[in-house]
Design an enzyme around this catalytic site. Structure first.
Site, PDB file in Angstrom:
ATOM      1  N   CYS A 133      -8.377  -5.984  22.101  1.00 25.26           N
ATOM      2  CA  CYS A 133      -8.048  -5.025  23.166  1.00 25.26           C
ATOM      3  C   CYS A 133      -7.487  -3.716  22.619  1.00 25.26           C
ATOM      4  CB  CYS A 133      -7.029  -5.644  24.116  1.00 25.26           C
ATOM      5  SG  CYS A 133      -5.461  -6.079  23.298  1.00 25.26           S
ATOM      6  N   GLY A 181      -6.843  -8.109   9.984  1.00 27.14           N
ATOM      7  CA  GLY A 181      -5.633  -7.478  10.502  1.00 27.14           C
ATOM      8  C   GLY A 181      -5.280  -8.017  11.870  1.00 27.14           C
ATOM      9  N   ARG A 182      -6.090  -7.641  12.867  1.00 31.41           N
ATOM     10  CA  ARG A 182      -5.743  -8.030  14.233  1.00 31.41           C
ATOM     11  C   ARG A 182      -5.730  -9.543  14.428  1.00 31.41           C
ATOM     12  NH1 ARG A 182      -9.869  -3.896  16.887  1.00 31.41           N
ATOM     13  NH2 ARG A 182     -10.828  -4.329  14.867  1.00 31.41           N
ATOM     14  N   GLN A 194       0.869  -1.179   0.000  1.00 29.16           N
ATOM     15  CA  GLN A 194       0.000   0.000   0.000  1.00 29.16           C
ATOM     16  C   GLN A 194       0.905   1.227   0.000  1.00 29.16           C
ATOM     17  OE1 GLN A 194      -1.993   1.501   3.604  1.00 29.16           O
ATOM     18  NE2 GLN A 194      -3.940   1.169   2.569  1.00 29.16           N
ATOM     19  N   TYR A 228      -6.232  10.272   5.082  1.00 31.98           N
ATOM     20  CA  TYR A 228      -4.912  10.703   4.604  1.00 31.98           C
ATOM     21  C   TYR A 228      -5.061  11.426   3.259  1.00 31.98           C
ATOM     22  CZ  TYR A 228      -3.282   7.931   8.509  1.00 31.98           C
ATOM     23  OH  TYR A 228      -3.083   7.448   9.772  1.00 31.98           O
ATOM     24  N   ARG A 279      -7.859   1.720  -1.842  1.00 33.20           N
ATOM     25  CA  ARG A 279      -8.557   1.546  -0.558  1.00 33.20           C
ATOM     26  C   ARG A 279      -9.225   2.851  -0.161  1.00 33.20           C
ATOM     27  NH1 ARG A 279      -6.732  -0.874   5.386  1.00 33.20           N
ATOM     28  NH2 ARG A 279      -8.704  -1.985   5.654  1.00 33.20           N
TER      29      ARG A 279
HETATM   30  C1  LIG Z   1      -1.342  -0.780  14.033  1.00 34.61           C
HETATM   31  C2  LIG Z   1      -2.256  -0.501  12.872  1.00 34.61           C
HETATM   32  C3  LIG Z   1      -1.761   0.138  11.760  1.00 34.61           C
HETATM   33  C4  LIG Z   1      -2.602   0.378  10.653  1.00 34.61           C
HETATM   34  N1  LIG Z   1      -2.076   0.948   9.534  1.00 34.61           N
HETATM   35  C5  LIG Z   1      -2.855   1.069   8.423  1.00 34.61           C
HETATM   36  C6  LIG Z   1      -2.309   1.530   7.194  1.00 34.61           C
HETATM   37  O1  LIG Z   1      -1.125   1.816   7.079  1.00 34.61           O
HETATM   38  N2  LIG Z   1      -3.128   1.619   6.134  1.00 34.61           N
HETATM   39  C7  LIG Z   1      -4.449   1.288   6.197  1.00 34.61           C
HETATM   40  O2  LIG Z   1      -5.156   1.397   5.181  1.00 34.61           O
HETATM   41  N3  LIG Z   1      -4.997   0.848   7.339  1.00 34.61           N
HETATM   42  C8  LIG Z   1      -4.233   0.718   8.440  1.00 34.61           C
HETATM   43  N4  LIG Z   1      -4.773   0.193   9.589  1.00 34.61           N
HETATM   44  C9  LIG Z   1      -6.156  -0.313   9.574  1.00 34.61           C
HETATM   45  C10 LIG Z   1      -6.144  -1.803   9.189  1.00 34.61           C
HETATM   46  O3  LIG Z   1      -5.708  -1.996   7.866  1.00 34.61           O
HETATM   47  C11 LIG Z   1      -7.531  -2.460   9.343  1.00 34.61           C
HETATM   48  O4  LIG Z   1      -8.453  -1.814   8.533  1.00 34.61           O
HETATM   49  C12 LIG Z   1      -7.957  -2.457  10.808  1.00 34.61           C
HETATM   50  O5  LIG Z   1      -6.975  -3.083  11.597  1.00 34.61           O
HETATM   51  C13 LIG Z   1      -9.307  -3.154  11.018  1.00 34.61           C
HETATM   52  O6  LIG Z   1      -9.193  -4.494  10.646  1.00 34.61           O
HETATM   53  P1  LIG Z   1      -9.157  -5.693  11.747  1.00 34.61           P
HETATM   54  O7  LIG Z   1     -10.410  -5.560  12.543  1.00 34.61           O
HETATM   55  O8  LIG Z   1      -9.113  -6.935  10.939  1.00 34.61           O
HETATM   56  O9  LIG Z   1      -7.933  -5.472  12.586  1.00 34.61           O
HETATM   57  C14 LIG Z   1      -3.964  -0.021  10.707  1.00 34.61           C
HETATM   58  C15 LIG Z   1      -4.453  -0.650  11.866  1.00 34.61           C
HETATM   59  C16 LIG Z   1      -3.616  -0.903  12.937  1.00 34.61           C
HETATM   60  C17 LIG Z   1      -4.146  -1.592  14.144  1.00 34.61           C
HETATM   61  S1  SF4 Z   2      -2.934  -6.128  20.625  1.00 34.15           S
HETATM   62 FE1  SF4 Z   2      -4.976  -6.893  21.187  1.00 34.15          FE
HETATM   63  S2  SF4 Z   2      -6.329  -6.181  19.524  1.00 34.15           S
HETATM   64 FE2  SF4 Z   2      -4.243  -5.940  18.775  1.00 34.15          FE
HETATM   65  S3  SF4 Z   2      -3.897  -7.846  17.645  1.00 34.15           S
HETATM   66 FE3  SF4 Z   2      -3.065  -8.158  19.695  1.00 34.15          FE
HETATM   67  S4  SF4 Z   2      -4.749  -9.095  20.851  1.00 34.15           S
HETATM   68 FE4  SF4 Z   2      -5.662  -8.236  18.969  1.00 34.15          FE
END
Ligand SMILES: Cc1cc2nc3c(=O)[nH]c(=O)nc-3n(C[C@H](O)[C@H](O)[C@H](O)COP(=O)(O)O)c2cc1C
Ligand code: SF4
Length: 387
Positions: A359, A332-333, A112, A187, A235
């Protein structure tokens, strides 16, 4: 090294474990790692050993498409000290090794590419920030006493367009499969798209066509110069959750313009800094809060649409895909907590999955940590405070 084409021996999750085509790139399955700024790169933005390990583990863990980055397209306005960069040719050797390592497993490598626009810090970057209009980010301007933002000139816009195109071509030269243009979460390119942050009165502001112009020029510029079979995605924040901001229906007009310009995958997310909770939805927002939004936008395009947001198990991913609400699932998480969640699920080893606790300790910009730490994954645990 493991073969990532994980075998779904039990046939239990047929939608997740089906191939998906993005342009001419075929993903082995439908699980995506969405871009995460980890702050694990070298201080000059090149790929570090830590980044190599992070993404290689994900690839070996079975993820179909890994968006590395976000990687910056220029060297100005960067809020953190160890973000990935693709702003110059010196980044190519590291990226080449990274993409080769990911691809060796059978996963597809994505990147990205980003400019932070007004959502950065003058104190941290040393720069007066650039944005379509000189409207301070309500969040960052509160935290940064030095915060300054200026309206981009037409020369700045031209420079930015070329920087995005050059960055994409550099990534392709390094062997990436999918380049994703970051136009979400408030952004720079999101700022151009949105009537909330773009108050320009020239060809880059006003109508939807004008607000989309820079993104369209970048997409078209990349596609026209791309000889390789790499794919180009975009995105967007499908809902900015701010008064006067973009709503899902606005994409009815925007998405066909993106598709015509060469967009081959549409990745969704939600929110800007003023609606931060939507960017990384916390537990109290419930399960999968943005899937219906993705489904709404999916109606406007024929390219694969990716949904995201608190999708924490492969079972949930399977049910979303089966419902037809999205064609790809970003996790992601769930993959931060266990980079092998895909492989373990396919192999019937669900009991061994390290489950994300939801968390949000990984959101290092809110915790004040220097980089991403995870409360679950032992490889990325926060070090114990020294006595
Ligand atoms: C530490 C962190 C960094 C992220 N950096 C970006 C990023 O650089 N670009 C982006 O589009 N989204 C970024 N996001 C958002 C994630 O791509 C994603 O949409 C978000 O974690 C929700 O998905 P999840 O519920 O599967 O974690 C970031 C999220 C986290 C937690
Ligand atoms: S810090 Fe917490 S929310 Fe983030 S990935 Fe790890 S367990 Fe999931």
């Amino acid at each position: 090294m493991n073969e990532t084409k994980v075998k779904n021996e039990r046939g239990k999750f047929p939608h997740v474990f089906s191939e998906c085509k993005i342009g001419s790139v075929t993903l082995p399955n439908r699980v995506v790692f969405p871009a995460w700024v980890l702050n694990y790169a070298n201080t000059d933005g090149t790929v570090s050993d830590k980044l190599m390990k992070y993404y290689t583990d994900l690839a070996e863990g079975g993820c179909g498409l890994i968006f590395t980055g976000a990687a910056t397209v220029t060297d100005d306005g960067i809020p953190f000290d160890r973000v990935m960069s693709v702003s110059s040719d010196k980044c190519i050797p590291g990226l080449k090794k990274l993409f080769a390592a990911v691809k060796k497993t059978g996963a597809k490598a994505g990147i990205q590419i980003v400019h932070y626009g007004r959502q950065s810090s003058t104190s941290a970057s040393g720069d007066v920030l650039m944005a379509p209009s000189a409207i301070p980010c309500p969040v960052m301007s509160q935290y940064d006493p030095e915060y300054k933002v200026r309206e981009m000139t037409l020369e700045d816009i031209e420079m930015m367009r070329e920087a995005f195109i050059a960055a994409a071509l550099r990534a392709v030269k390094a062997g990436v499969d999918v380049v994703e243009i970051h136009a979400c979460n408030g952004y720079l390119l999101n700022e151009f798209l949105s009537p909330y942050s773009n108050k320009r009165e020239d060809n880059y502001g006003g109508s939807a066509e004008n607000r989309a112009r820079l993104v369209v020029e970048i997409l078209a510029g990349i596609r026209s110069r791309l000889k390789d079979p790499a794919a180009v995605g975009l995105r967007v924040s499908g809902d900015e959750f701010v008064e006067g901001g973009l709503r899902p229906d606005d994409f009815k007009e925007l998405v066909p313009m993106f598709e015509k310009a060469g967009m081959q995958m549409l990745n969704t997310t939600a929110g800007v800094y003023e609606s931060m909770a939507h960017i990384v939805p916390p537990k109290d927002m419930g399960e999968t809060p943005h899937v219906d939004m993705a489904a709404q936008i999916k109606q406007f395009t024929s390219v694969p649409v990716c949904a995201v947001g608190s999708i924490l198990t492969i079972e949930t991913a399977e049910s979303i895909l089966a419902s037809g609400k999205a064609g790809l699932i970003a996790m992601g998480r769930a993959q931060m907590a266990d980079p092998a969640i895909v492989r373990k699920t396919a192999e019937g080893r669900e009991a061994g999955i390290m489950k994300c606790k939801h968390c949000n300790n990984c959101t290092f910009w809110t915790t004040g940590d220097p980089e991403v730490y995870c409360a679950v994954n032992p490889d990325y645990k926060k070090p114990a405070a020294s006595a």
